[in-house]
Design a protein around this motif. Structure first.
Motif, PDB file in Angstrom:
ATOM      1  N   VAL A 116      -1.836  -6.669   4.123  1.00 34.01           N
ATOM      2  CA  VAL A 116      -0.579  -7.433   4.140  1.00 34.01           C
ATOM      3  C   VAL A 116       0.100  -7.356   2.776  1.00 34.01           C
ATOM      4  O   VAL A 116       1.320  -7.144   2.692  1.00 34.01           O
ATOM      5  CB  VAL A 116      -0.825  -8.904   4.560  1.00 34.01           C
ATOM      6  CG1 VAL A 116       0.424  -9.746   4.377  1.00 34.01           C
ATOM      7  CG2 VAL A 116      -1.311  -8.976   6.006  1.00 34.01           C
ATOM      8  N   LYS A 120       3.782  -5.713   2.067  1.00 30.69           N
ATOM      9  CA  LYS A 120       4.852  -6.508   1.441  1.00 30.69           C
ATOM     10  C   LYS A 120       5.382  -5.820   0.182  1.00 30.69           C
ATOM     11  O   LYS A 120       6.590  -5.847  -0.075  1.00 30.69           O
ATOM     12  CB  LYS A 120       4.355  -7.916   1.128  1.00 30.69           C
ATOM     13  CG  LYS A 120       4.267  -8.792   2.359  1.00 30.69           C
ATOM     14  CD  LYS A 120       3.859 -10.210   2.011  1.00 30.69           C
ATOM     15  CE  LYS A 120       3.906 -11.095   3.249  1.00 30.69           C
ATOM     16  NZ  LYS A 120       3.534 -12.492   2.939  1.00 30.69           N
ATOM     17  N   GLU A 125       8.432  -7.082   5.939  1.00 23.61           N
ATOM     18  CA  GLU A 125       8.544  -8.533   6.069  1.00 23.61           C
ATOM     19  C   GLU A 125       7.865  -8.970   7.353  1.00 23.61           C
ATOM     20  O   GLU A 125       7.957  -8.293   8.380  1.00 23.61           O
ATOM     21  CB  GLU A 125      10.016  -8.943   6.104  1.00 23.61           C
ATOM     22  CG  GLU A 125      10.761  -8.603   4.820  1.00 23.61           C
ATOM     23  CD  GLU A 125      12.255  -8.911   4.899  1.00 23.61           C
ATOM     24  OE1 GLU A 125      12.775  -9.170   6.009  1.00 23.61           O
ATOM     25  OE2 GLU A 125      12.903  -8.871   3.845  1.00 23.61           O
ATOM     26  N   VAL A 126       7.180 -10.124   7.296  1.00 24.84           N
ATOM     27  CA  VAL A 126       6.552 -10.694   8.488  1.00 24.84           C
ATOM     28  C   VAL A 126       7.666 -11.253   9.362  1.00 24.84           C
ATOM     29  O   VAL A 126       8.501 -12.035   8.907  1.00 24.84           O
ATOM     30  CB  VAL A 126       5.550 -11.813   8.122  1.00 24.84           C
ATOM     31  CG1 VAL A 126       4.990 -12.464   9.379  1.00 24.84           C
ATOM     32  CG2 VAL A 126       4.428 -11.254   7.263  1.00 24.84           C
ATOM     33  N   MET A 143       5.036  -6.980  11.302  1.00 24.45           N
ATOM     34  CA  MET A 143       5.768  -6.742  10.067  1.00 24.45           C
ATOM     35  C   MET A 143       6.763  -5.608  10.304  1.00 24.45           C
ATOM     36  O   MET A 143       6.452  -4.646  11.009  1.00 24.45           O
ATOM     37  CB  MET A 143       4.808  -6.392   8.933  1.00 24.45           C
ATOM     38  CG  MET A 143       3.824  -7.520   8.617  1.00 24.45           C
ATOM     39  SD  MET A 143       2.751  -7.180   7.199  1.00 24.45           S
ATOM     40  CE  MET A 143       3.889  -7.540   5.846  1.00 24.45           C
TER      41      MET A 143
END
Length: 152
Positions: A116, A120, A125-126, A143
């Motif tokens: 993660v 990022k 982006e989640v 994501m």
């Protein structure tokens, strides 16, 4: 060296299956999955001394042909933590964005903090949390990376 696999070669497929099994166990891709993805999707590998040490697969989204879905990323145990996966990600993403793709989507285990964090750093982006995506207790984060948000 990162390269796009464009032809089905038994030795490469065999190595990719080995790598997938090492990283994902029974959840890894096998030849029945990899051959169609090589022929109809995009499969990128990273090599060291002519040995595949990492692999990433993408497919197009039928509902949005400018969206590539990242199926999976695998890197050998001995090459993790050395930037190998990040290099593979950056180069494959760069190549996809140079070829009509404007967004890339993936799912990742929310407990996979390292992955993660890497995603990022690249600009992903989640956008969603999917509970039990792959069965009971297998939750995933969705994501998305837009072309204009990519941080190479």
């Amino acid at each position: 060296m990162v390269e796009l696999i464009t032809t089905v070669e038994h030795e490469i497929v065999e190595r990719l299956v080995e790598l997938e099994q090492e990283v994902f166990g029974h959840g890894g891709m096998n030849e029945w999955h990899l051959v169609p993805v090589i022929r109809h999707g995009q499969v990128f590998v990273i090599k060291e001394a002519d040995l595949v040490i990492g692999c990433i697969q993408y497919m197009l989204d039928w509902n949005n042909p400018h969206l590539a879905y990242m199926i999976g990323v695998s890197v050998t145990r001995q090459n993790r933590g050395k930037g190998t996966g990040t290099k593979l990600l950056k180069k494959s993403i760069d190549m996809l964005f140079a070829d009509k793709i404007t967004e890339i989507e993936l799912t990742v285990d929310s407990a996979n903090v390292v992955a993660v964090k890497i995603y990022k750093k690249l600009g992903f982006e989640v956008t969603e949390f999917r509970q039990n995506e792959y069965g009971e207790g297998h939750d995933r984060l969705v994501m998305v990376l837009a072309k204009n948000k990519f941080i190479p």
